[in-house]
Design an enzyme around this catalytic site. Sequence first.
Site, PDB file in Angstrom:
ATOM      1  N   GLN A   1       1.843  -5.979  -3.370  1.00  0.00           N
ATOM      2  CA  GLN A   1       2.172  -6.135  -1.544  1.00  0.00           C
ATOM      3  C   GLN A   1       3.650  -5.631  -1.317  1.00  0.00           C
ATOM      4  O   GLN A   1       3.677  -4.414  -2.354  1.00  0.00           O
ATOM      5  CB  GLN A   1       2.517  -7.751  -1.691  1.00  0.00           C
TER       6      GLN A   1
ATOM      7  N   LYS B   1       2.222   2.155  -5.289  1.00  0.00           N
ATOM      8  CA  LYS B   1       2.385   1.917  -6.577  1.00  0.00           C
ATOM      9  C   LYS B   1       1.700   1.821  -7.076  1.00  0.00           C
ATOM     10  O   LYS B   1       1.837   2.286  -8.783  1.00  0.00           O
ATOM     11  CB  LYS B   1       2.204  -0.022  -6.101  1.00  0.00           C
TER      12      LYS B   1
ATOM     13  N   GLY C   1      -4.590  -4.218  -3.462  1.00  0.00           N
ATOM     14  CA  GLY C   1      -5.771  -3.043  -4.061  1.00  0.00           C
ATOM     15  C   GLY C   1      -4.697  -1.754  -4.730  1.00  0.00           C
ATOM     16  O   GLY C   1      -4.482  -1.703  -3.407  1.00  0.00           O
ATOM     17  N   HIS C   2      -4.994  -1.375  -5.926  1.00  0.00           N
ATOM     18  CA  HIS C   2      -3.977  -0.909  -6.581  1.00  0.00           C
ATOM     19  C   HIS C   2      -4.786  -0.075  -6.636  1.00  0.00           C
ATOM     20  O   HIS C   2      -5.352   0.586  -7.325  1.00  0.00           O
ATOM     21  CB  HIS C   2      -3.057  -0.822  -7.596  1.00  0.00           C
TER      22      HIS C   2
ATOM     23  N   ASP D   1       0.849  -1.220  -0.091  1.00  0.00           N
ATOM     24  CA  ASP D   1       0.119  -0.253  -0.307  1.00  0.00           C
ATOM     25  C   ASP D   1       1.120   1.589   0.241  1.00  0.00           C
ATOM     26  O   ASP D   1       0.234   2.022   0.573  1.00  0.00           O
ATOM     27  CB  ASP D   1      -1.055  -0.253   1.360  1.00  0.00           C
TER      28      ASP D   1
HETATM   29  P1  GDP Z   1      -0.755   0.485  -3.424  1.00  0.00           P
HETATM   30  O1  GDP Z   1      -1.676  -0.741  -3.507  1.00  0.00           O
HETATM   31  O2  GDP Z   1       0.672   0.499  -3.782  1.00  0.00           O
HETATM   32  O3  GDP Z   1      -1.169   0.987  -5.220  1.00  0.00           O
HETATM   33  O4  GDP Z   1      -1.432   1.453  -2.514  1.00  0.00           O
HETATM   34  P2  GDP Z   1      -2.897   1.836  -2.667  1.00  0.00           P
HETATM   35  O5  GDP Z   1      -3.465   2.416  -3.237  1.00  0.00           O
HETATM   36  O6  GDP Z   1      -3.472   0.093  -1.774  1.00  0.00           O
HETATM   37  O7  GDP Z   1      -2.542   2.618  -0.986  1.00  0.00           O
HETATM   38  C1  GDP Z   1      -2.212   4.000  -1.186  1.00  0.00           C
HETATM   39  C2  GDP Z   1      -3.086   4.912  -1.228  1.00  0.00           C
HETATM   40  O8  GDP Z   1      -2.849   5.996  -0.858  1.00  0.00           O
HETATM   41  C3  GDP Z   1      -4.604   5.122  -2.119  1.00  0.00           C
HETATM   42  O9  GDP Z   1      -5.909   5.513  -0.774  1.00  0.00           O
HETATM   43  C4  GDP Z   1      -3.549   5.957  -3.517  1.00  0.00           C
HETATM   44  O10 GDP Z   1      -5.018   6.856  -3.186  1.00  0.00           O
HETATM   45  C5  GDP Z   1      -3.355   7.147  -1.916  1.00  0.00           C
HETATM   46  N1  GDP Z   1      -2.325   7.997  -2.467  1.00  0.00           N
HETATM   47  C6  GDP Z   1      -1.605   7.555  -3.052  1.00  0.00           C
HETATM   48  N2  GDP Z   1      -0.486   8.388  -3.172  1.00  0.00           N
HETATM   49  C7  GDP Z   1      -0.926   9.521  -2.155  1.00  0.00           C
HETATM   50  C8  GDP Z   1      -0.674  10.701  -1.952  1.00  0.00           C
HETATM   51  O11 GDP Z   1       0.906  11.229  -1.983  1.00  0.00           O
HETATM   52  N3  GDP Z   1      -0.961  11.648  -0.685  1.00  0.00           N
HETATM   53  C9  GDP Z   1      -1.847  11.633  -0.685  1.00  0.00           C
HETATM   54  N4  GDP Z   1      -2.857  12.007   0.399  1.00  0.00           N
HETATM   55  N5  GDP Z   1      -2.362   9.926  -1.036  1.00  0.00           N
HETATM   56  C10 GDP Z   1      -2.009   8.825  -1.461  1.00  0.00           C
HETATM   57  P1  IMO Z   2      -1.064  -4.198  -2.152  1.00  0.00           P
HETATM   58  O1  IMO Z   2       0.113  -4.905  -3.749  1.00  0.00           O
HETATM   59  C1  IMO Z   2      -1.153  -4.858   2.027  1.00  0.00           C
HETATM   60  C2  IMO Z   2      -1.537  -9.010   3.840  1.00  0.00           C
HETATM   61  C3  IMO Z   2      -2.337  -8.865   4.751  1.00  0.00           C
HETATM   62  C4  IMO Z   2      -1.273 -10.380   5.443  1.00  0.00           C
HETATM   63  C5  IMO Z   2      -0.251 -10.539   4.814  1.00  0.00           C
HETATM   64  C6  IMO Z   2      -0.564 -11.954   4.040  1.00  0.00           C
HETATM   65  O2  IMO Z   2      -2.292  -3.757  -2.170  1.00  0.00           O
HETATM   66  O3  IMO Z   2       0.637  -3.210  -1.559  1.00  0.00           O
HETATM   67  P2  IMO Z   2      -2.095 -13.255   2.383  1.00  0.00           P
HETATM   68  O4  IMO Z   2      -3.430 -12.494   1.827  1.00  0.00           O
HETATM   69  O5  IMO Z   2      -1.432 -12.706   1.043  1.00  0.00           O
HETATM   70  O6  IMO Z   2      -2.238 -13.860   2.713  1.00  0.00           O
HETATM   71  O7  IMO Z   2      -2.627 -11.884   3.254  1.00  0.00           O
HETATM   72  O8  IMO Z   2      -0.533  -9.695   3.708  1.00  0.00           O
HETATM   73  N1  IMO Z   2      -1.219  -8.227   2.174  1.00  0.00           N
HETATM   74  C7  IMO Z   2      -1.202  -7.090   2.048  1.00  0.00           C
HETATM   75  N2  IMO Z   2      -1.342  -5.847   2.986  1.00  0.00           N
HETATM   76  N3  IMO Z   2      -1.179  -3.977   0.502  1.00  0.00           N
HETATM   77  C8  IMO Z   2      -1.083  -5.572  -0.205  1.00  0.00           C
HETATM   78  O9  IMO Z   2      -0.637  -5.164  -1.152  1.00  0.00           O
HETATM   79  C9  IMO Z   2      -1.060  -6.830   0.820  1.00  0.00           C
HETATM   80  N4  IMO Z   2      -1.353  -8.043   0.254  1.00  0.00           N
HETATM   81  C10 IMO Z   2      -0.698  -8.332   1.190  1.00  0.00           C
HETATM   82  O10 IMO Z   2      -2.614  -7.988   4.906  1.00  0.00           O
HETATM   83  O11 IMO Z   2      -0.930  -9.091   6.121  1.00  0.00           O
HETATM   84 MG    MG Z   3      -3.192  -1.378  -2.087  1.00  0.00          MG
END
Ligand code: GDP
Ligand code: IMO
Ligand code: MG
Length: 422
Positions: free
Chosen positions: A223, A17, A41-42, A14
């Site tokens: 991840q 990416k 979840g991206h 998270d």
């Molecule tokens: P990912 O899994 O690495 O793609 O990241 P996620 O989407 O799960 O979580 C990142 C969260 O931060 C999302 O809700 C994005 O919309 C948000 N986000 C990304 N970059 C920024 C930033 O620079 N500032 C803020 N406030 N939110 C951001």
């Molecule tokens: P993105 O790509 C954050 C965490 C879960 C749990 C552990 C194992 O959005 O960054 P799993 O479902 O793979 O068996 O879970 O890994 N986890 C993540 N945490 N971002 C993710 O993906 C994750 N994918 C798995 O919360 O601790």
């Molecule tokens: Mg994510």
Amino acid sequence: MLKADVLLGLQWGDEGKGKIVDVLTPKYDFIARFQGGPNAGHTLEFNGIKHVLHTIPSGIFHPTALNIVGNGVVIDPVIFKKEVDALTKMGVDVKSKLLISKRAHLILPTHRLLDAASETSKGKNKIGSTLKGIGPTYMDKTGRNGLRIGDIEGNDFKEKYNVLVEKHKHLLAHHKFEYNLAELEPAWFEGIEALKQLQFIDTEHYLNNAMSSGKRILAEGAQGSLLDIDFGSYPFVTSSNTVCSGACSGLGIAPNRIGNVIGIFKAYCTRVGSGPFPTELEDEVGEKIRQIGREFGSTTGRPRRTGWLDIPALKYAIMINGVTELMMMKADILSDFDVIKVCTHYNYKGKKIDYLPYDIDPKFLSPVYEDLKGWGCDLTKFTKKEEMPKELVAYVKYIEAAVKTPMTIVSIGPDRKQTIML
Ligand code: GDP
Ligand code: IMO
Ligand code: MG
């Protein structure tokens, strides 16, 4: 021949990416996911639209790039169909822009049940899995029992499915886990039909030929490095290699054909699920970061645990991945803090150390912090590096020096446009 660049998370997932892949896609011809599955979840934001992708690469909204789901990815047809339907509704022509490896493994409904059964049996020691069936699917892959995308095209697909499900039924009986498979199967087979509308290819040939003809590839990690099956905080990890080498095995790209390795990290730390987290803040400061940063899972909605930036952990991830450039996300979230703490060392079994050791259990390890001055102003409207407050510039320089790696982007908001190129 051009080399493929890899973009991956350096913390516990998270990091942002999805946003950065979307920002960088205009520079590439292909965006390729190499591991993980719908546990990811991206999130992308542009023109006031927010969208979360789980299996489909984050280049899907751009007009020219092709998106690849590589052999290292595990696919749940049910979630996949939902993603395709949502994108189609938004006017994205998924069929012409998405290619899937025949070698990618399928997540069966019984894999999800086994994930739940395994977590239930672990009780308070549970991993905190997203319960998407990731672990059991990779177990069947390495156990040489798995079903692959290529199997869908065979006449004996249903037979192979039944054989695997029989195995799973035995395991579920062993767990004494109650379930209703008949309720889950129709959606799964509908998902298989939806998958059949797409092109199944040999991604390893396809991508290597593309590189030979001068095409640019960006591999999109899921991840984060500290969730890697080998190098993460085992057993509180996911079941794939999230680090750079995963891009080689998950796409069929040779190590000497990897170019830039882009490491993404938040200006602080988060973790969702169980497991050790050295800089975790279980106080009002942590809560403030969670609220301002809206730190709730993109896949499960769970509150994310929050803490300060951890330099020894960042150095570890940079080493394992061979990171060539850094991108720091969510700098805007720290605007409200007068003092920003950074963990520079750990106290570990009575000694002060500056590296991430084997066992990061809080019983043995506690963080040592340095205080840095906050910038105390809203960053979200800035567009150029010249506008950055001097304390933020100092924060960037401090991190670059500490981890000996240059930073190329500071992200100051979720939108595509809220990105400062350094
Ligand atoms: P990912 O899994 O690495 O793609 O990241 P996620 O989407 O799960 O979580 C990142 C969260 O931060 C999302 O809700 C994005 O919309 C948000 N986000 C990304 N970059 C920024 C930033 O620079 N500032 C803020 N406030 N939110 C951001
Ligand atoms: P993105 O790509 C954050 C965490 C879960 C749990 C552990 C194992 O959005 O960054 P799993 O479902 O793979 O068996 O879970 O890994 N986890 C993540 N945490 N971002 C993710 O993906 C994750 N994918 C798995 O919360 O601790
Ligand atoms: Mg994510």
